[in-house]
Design a protein around this motif. Structure first.
Motif, PDB file in Angstrom:
ATOM      1  N   UNK A 128       0.922  -1.289  -0.028  1.00 42.63           N
ATOM      2  CA  UNK A 128       0.058   0.169   0.085  1.00 42.63           C
ATOM      3  C   UNK A 128       0.737   1.287  -0.007  1.00 42.63           C
ATOM      4  N   UNK A 129       1.891   1.319   0.914  1.00 43.45           N
ATOM      5  CA  UNK A 129       2.793   2.623   1.032  1.00 43.45           C
ATOM      6  C   UNK A 129       3.595   2.436  -0.004  1.00 43.45           C
ATOM      7  N   UNK A 130       3.488   2.592  -1.523  1.00 44.68           N
ATOM      8  CA  UNK A 130       4.469   2.411  -2.476  1.00 44.68           C
ATOM      9  C   UNK A 130       5.406   3.634  -2.687  1.00 44.68           C
ATOM     10  N   UNK A 131       4.988   5.062  -2.123  1.00 42.75           N
ATOM     11  CA  UNK A 131       5.755   6.103  -2.580  1.00 42.75           C
ATOM     12  C   UNK A 131       7.237   6.107  -2.380  1.00 42.75           C
ATOM     13  N   UNK A 132       7.372   5.374  -1.221  1.00 40.52           N
ATOM     14  CA  UNK A 132       8.865   5.578  -0.656  1.00 40.52           C
ATOM     15  C   UNK A 132       9.825   4.608  -1.523  1.00 40.52           C
ATOM     16  N   UNK A 133       9.329   3.896  -2.363  1.00 31.97           N
ATOM     17  CA  UNK A 133      10.059   2.840  -3.190  1.00 31.97           C
ATOM     18  C   UNK A 133       9.945   3.219  -4.825  1.00 31.97           C
ATOM     19  N   UNK A 134       9.404   4.623  -4.936  1.00 31.36           N
ATOM     20  CA  UNK A 134       9.264   5.206  -6.321  1.00 31.36           C
ATOM     21  C   UNK A 134      10.705   5.398  -7.010  1.00 31.36           C
ATOM     22  N   UNK A 135      10.670   4.816  -8.232  1.00 31.07           N
ATOM     23  CA  UNK A 135      12.046   5.050  -9.047  1.00 31.07           C
ATOM     24  C   UNK A 135      13.114   3.984  -8.570  1.00 31.07           C
ATOM     25  N   UNK A 136      12.786   3.030  -7.571  1.00 34.55           N
ATOM     26  CA  UNK A 136      13.629   1.988  -7.559  1.00 34.55           C
ATOM     27  C   UNK A 136      13.419   0.792  -8.553  1.00 34.55           C
ATOM     28  N   UNK A 137      14.573   0.161  -8.995  1.00 30.48           N
ATOM     29  CA  UNK A 137      14.556  -0.667 -10.161  1.00 30.48           C
ATOM     30  C   UNK A 137      13.882  -2.248  -9.433  1.00 30.48           C
ATOM     31  N   UNK A 138      12.854  -2.701 -10.054  1.00 32.88           N
ATOM     32  CA  UNK A 138      12.331  -3.837 -10.016  1.00 32.88           C
ATOM     33  C   UNK A 138      12.952  -4.962 -10.507  1.00 32.88           C
ATOM     34  N   UNK A 139      13.888  -5.663  -9.377  1.00 32.66           N
ATOM     35  CA  UNK A 139      14.728  -7.064  -9.591  1.00 32.66           C
ATOM     36  C   UNK A 139      14.003  -8.128 -10.115  1.00 32.66           C
ATOM     37  N   UNK A 140      13.060  -8.339  -9.310  1.00 30.67           N
ATOM     38  CA  UNK A 140      12.507  -9.828  -9.527  1.00 30.67           C
ATOM     39  C   UNK A 140      10.617  -9.545  -9.349  1.00 30.67           C
ATOM     40  N   UNK A 141      10.071 -10.193  -9.799  1.00 28.94           N
ATOM     41  CA  UNK A 141       8.437 -10.425  -9.598  1.00 28.94           C
ATOM     42  C   UNK A 141       8.182 -11.998  -9.145  1.00 28.94           C
ATOM     43  N   UNK A 142       7.911 -12.206  -7.937  1.00 26.97           N
ATOM     44  CA  UNK A 142       7.455 -13.288  -7.701  1.00 26.97           C
ATOM     45  C   UNK A 142       5.764 -13.699  -7.515  1.00 26.97           C
ATOM     46  N   UNK A 143       5.361 -14.891  -8.111  1.00 23.11           N
ATOM     47  CA  UNK A 143       3.899 -14.872  -7.953  1.00 23.11           C
ATOM     48  C   UNK A 143       3.543 -16.140  -6.729  1.00 23.11           C
ATOM     49  N   UNK A 144       2.693 -15.771  -5.852  1.00 23.08           N
ATOM     50  CA  UNK A 144       2.579 -16.830  -4.954  1.00 23.08           C
ATOM     51  C   UNK A 144       0.969 -17.045  -5.098  1.00 23.08           C
ATOM     52  N   UNK A 145       0.676 -18.029  -5.149  1.00 27.94           N
ATOM     53  CA  UNK A 145      -0.758 -18.464  -5.407  1.00 27.94           C
ATOM     54  C   UNK A 145      -1.525 -19.402  -4.193  1.00 27.94           C
ATOM     55  N   UNK A 146      -2.101 -19.010  -3.624  1.00 28.66           N
ATOM     56  CA  UNK A 146      -2.876 -19.449  -2.262  1.00 28.66           C
ATOM     57  C   UNK A 146      -3.872 -20.371  -2.737  1.00 28.66           C
ATOM     58  N   UNK A 147      -3.866 -21.511  -1.733  1.00 26.86           N
ATOM     59  CA  UNK A 147      -5.031 -22.584  -2.212  1.00 26.86           C
ATOM     60  C   UNK A 147      -6.348 -21.986  -1.972  1.00 26.86           C
ATOM     61  N   UNK A 148      -7.120 -22.341  -2.609  1.00 24.22           N
ATOM     62  CA  UNK A 148      -8.723 -22.013  -2.759  1.00 24.22           C
ATOM     63  C   UNK A 148      -9.275 -22.136  -1.473  1.00 24.22           C
ATOM     64  N   UNK A 149      -8.967 -23.319  -0.608  1.00 16.10           N
ATOM     65  CA  UNK A 149      -9.740 -23.531   0.623  1.00 16.10           C
ATOM     66  C   UNK A 149      -8.629 -23.533   1.531  1.00 16.10           C
ATOM     67  N   UNK A 150      -9.080 -22.994   2.771  1.00 17.79           N
ATOM     68  CA  UNK A 150      -8.125 -23.125   3.910  1.00 17.79           C
ATOM     69  C   UNK A 150      -6.879 -22.197   4.004  1.00 17.79           C
ATOM     70  N   UNK A 151      -7.044 -21.267   3.204  1.00 16.75           N
ATOM     71  CA  UNK A 151      -5.908 -20.042   3.506  1.00 16.75           C
ATOM     72  C   UNK A 151      -6.779 -18.773   3.232  1.00 16.75           C
ATOM     73  N   UNK A 152      -5.762 -17.731   3.947  1.00 16.97           N
ATOM     74  CA  UNK A 152      -6.216 -16.295   4.032  1.00 16.97           C
ATOM     75  C   UNK A 152      -5.352 -15.430   3.298  1.00 16.97           C
TER      76      UNK A 152
END
Length: 659
Positions: A128-152
């Motif tokens: 949510x508070x992304x402004x303090x990182x403005x202009x920094x390079x994105x080194x990596x993008x990770x995708x985490x997929x939660x299970x449909x049932x039993x997770x929050x």
């Protein structure tokens, strides 16, 4: 909150006053003896009102209260003690045999905390508070997929475990990582744009096959650049719909909102009616979302049944974010529809067969951006719509005007401002919801060329919405439009609407919201067979009578919803009470001279946000005044399509509807 908490709170207020006296009076502090009382923290959700005796406290944003540990512990215990004791007793009884043990795991959420070791103790994780990182390079993008049932989504360390849950999760086809990456507005090597991250999170949540999503920025001391973690939670995408009127008429549908994990929607509906030939009909739609990362949606539809034969194709792209510069769409279809007109003494049925082509194009300019994320756009749009009839009723200059062959040219200019904040328990049952704030002002002009005459079109729309702190969310809207020919308005409409919902009130374990809606609509020189009605969602829910129709209506509805903490097999319960008032000029041209129809009722809704099926609703309602042949008591068991808050964005230029 319990009564014991109220007592503790008022004691706490006195304690705070005495503590302040000790701070400003050092001599008194020097004389004070004894150990300092330990403190603890309690998390309170934003946009909530705490009811404490005859007083209330409004919490604007998510807040952590620092309290003496005796009070904090008491507060936390009051929130969970009764529930824990109840489920503990149930668990002890059902764990005595293997069968009842598995039954308990299926019916109840038994939370087990899983310890997760931090990869890097010095990592800072932000949402949510992304402004303090403005202009920094994105080194990596990770995708985490939660299970449909039993997770929050809000706590990935929690896991609900049972053989039934594990089996259901194993059967689900999860959204492919490349599909998730295609629906975000950044990639590896880009620099952090706070708006792009915020919009990406919101767009992911808006996808029909995603329940919730979070985007985190991970930074580590001494490491240049940042890592982006995208967490998504699918819904169980396969669902069905069943509607059985009697043994001679029924509908059955199978729907997959995430076909093969590709984000495609595949709907197959089968209609059975012994009065038609053939008796079994079919209606299918295949939709492809975000074709080749262009955010263009493609759709093919095919229907073959007695009431509707249709084949068509459609491609469109909307202004889904303020940064989108171009939007547009094209649709081509051929339809053969069975239509009916109902008169007091007879019903006339007839077919209309026609070809339709529709194309529009829009351009948007971002003209302003505020510090709080609000963005203002200027948008232009143009549209061409063509209809040619192959079969229709007899037409004349003043008869059956709706079935004229026509070309419609429209041009619009609009200005919109949009910002969003996250909340929950508004129209959903626990998923994160994005509340739109801002305004929309749009002007539309155009021309219709039909086979008898030409006429101009003028239209105007205005809507504004905002969350006013402790007061709640207020959204007034106004619409005015119509065709002009020889200084006379044809098919005009004027509508005013006001929508409201309150902040979330919490009483013990229940969360309450109040919803209100006021609407007035009047037609201006509408055609003889054009009507608006007050049936069901148009006025009095559950009421259905053909001749509750006219050209002017006024309606008001109020609903109080109590979101309960009860879950059974993942379904959350919400109780609601309501009343509806509506009046339509069905018998007298003067609106207020007609009967005031009313509906008073209550019911319960069940919703599992992990599933694509509709909300299950059971409703009982009483009607003090009823039309001829209609019962004063109504009962309804049906599915309710999940709703979302409408946005403040300009779409294709269009004629204001009469409804």
């Amino acid at each position: 909150m319990g009564f014991s908490f109220m007592v503790e709170f008022f004691k706490l207020r006195q304690l705070i006053v005495f503590a302040l006296m000790f701070v400003v009076c050092p001599p008194l502090m020097a004389q004070k003896k004894g150990k300092q009382q330990p403190i603890d923290s309690v998390h309170v959700k934003g946009r909530s009102i705490l009811i404490l005796g005859d007083s209330s406290i409004y919490v604007e944003q998510d807040t952590v209260l620092i309290l003496p540990d005796t009070v904090a512990i008491k507060l936390k215990q009051d929130e969970t003690k009764k529930s824990e004791e109840f489920y503990k007793k149930v668990k002890e009884r059902l764990y005595k045999t293997r069968f009842t043990k598995e039954l308990y795991r299926l019916l109840f959420n038994d939370v087990k905390k899983v310890e997760v070791k931090e990869e890097e103790p010095k990592a800072i994780i932000t949402n949510g508070n992304y402004k303090k990182y403005k202009g920094q390079v994105i080194n990596n993008i990770r995708i985490k997929k939660l299970e449909v049932f039993g997770t929050r989504i809000t706590d990935t360390t929690k896991n609900y475990n049972s053989w039934a849950i594990n089996l259901a999760n194993d059967m689900h086809v999860y959204t492919r990582s490349r599909i998730i990456k295609s629906n975000i507005f950044f990639k590896e090597g880009d620099v952090v744009d706070p708006d792009a991250l915020t919009d990406s999170e919101r767009i992911l949540r808006s996808l029909p096959y995603i329940k919730d999503a979070r985007i985190y920025v991970i930074s580590r001391k001494g490491v240049p650049g940042v890592e982006i973690l995208v967490i998504v939670k699918d819904i169980w995408s396969i669902s069905g719909e069943v509607s059985i009127d009697n043994v001679d008429r029924s509908d059955f549908a199978v729907i997959d909102k995430n076909f093969l994990g590709l984000g495609h929607e595949f709907r197959n509906e089968f209609l059975y009616n012994t009065e038609y030939v053939p008796k079994v009909g079919y209606n299918g739609i295949y939709s492809v979302n975000n074709i080749y990362k262009t955010f263009i949606t493609g759709e093919v539809n095919y229907a073959r049944s007695e009431p509707l034969d249709r084949v068509g194709v459609r491609f469109y792209r909307n202004f889904i974010t303020p940064e989108i510069k171009y939007a547009g769409g094209i649709e081509i279809n051929k339809s053969n529809m069975l239509q009916s007109r109902i008169f007091p003494d007879t019903t006339v049925e007839f077919y209309t067969k026609f070809n339709q082509q529709d194309i529009w194009l829009g351009r948007s300019w971002l003209i302003d951006e505020t510090d709080d994320g609000g963005r203002t756009n200027l948008q232009l749009g143009t549209r061409f719509n063509r209809i040619r009839y192959l079969d229709r009723p007899i037409i004349k200059n003043d008869t059956n005007q709706q079935f004229f062959d026509r070309n419609l040219y429209l041009f619009s200019v609009g200005i919109s401002q949009r910002s969003y904040e996250k909340s929950a328990l508004i129209l959903g049952y626990g998923r994160t919801e994005d509340i739109p704030s801002g305004y929309l002002l749009e002007f539309t002009v155009g021309k219709e060329v039909n086979e008898y005459y030409n006429r101009a079109y003028l239209g105007w729309r205005f809507s504004v919405g905002r969350y006013f702190g402790r007061l709640g969310y207020i959204r007034p809207s106004a619409y005015l439009g119509g065709f002009v020919r020889k200084s006379r308005v044809d098919q005009g409409v004027f509508s005013l609407q006001g929508d409201y919902f309150s902040p979330l009130f919490r009483v013990r374990k229940f969360n309450f919201r109040q919803f209100l809606r006021l609407r007035y609509t009047t037609g201006i020189n509408r055609y003889d067979n054009e009507f608006i009605n007050i049936n069901n969602k148009n006025g009095i829910r559950g009421l259905n009578y053909t001749f509750l129709r006219g050209t002017r209506k006024l309606s008001f509805s109020s609903e109080t919803v109590a979101f309960t903490p009860f879950y059974i097999i993942g379904f959350r319960f919400a109780f609601f009470g309501f009343f509806d008032l509506a009046i339509v000029n069905a018998n007298n041209s003067k609106l207020l001279k007609n009967k005031l129809y009313q509906g008073y009722g209550f019911g319960v809704r069940l919703r599992n946000e992990n599933l694509a099926i509709n909300t299950i609703q059971v409703r009982l309602v009483w009607y003090p005044v009823t039309p001829p042949g209609t019962s004063g008591i109504g009962f309804d068991l049906a599915g309710q399509t999940p709703l979302r808050l409408s946005d403040f964005r300009v779409e294709e230029p269009s004629v204001i509807g009469f409804n």
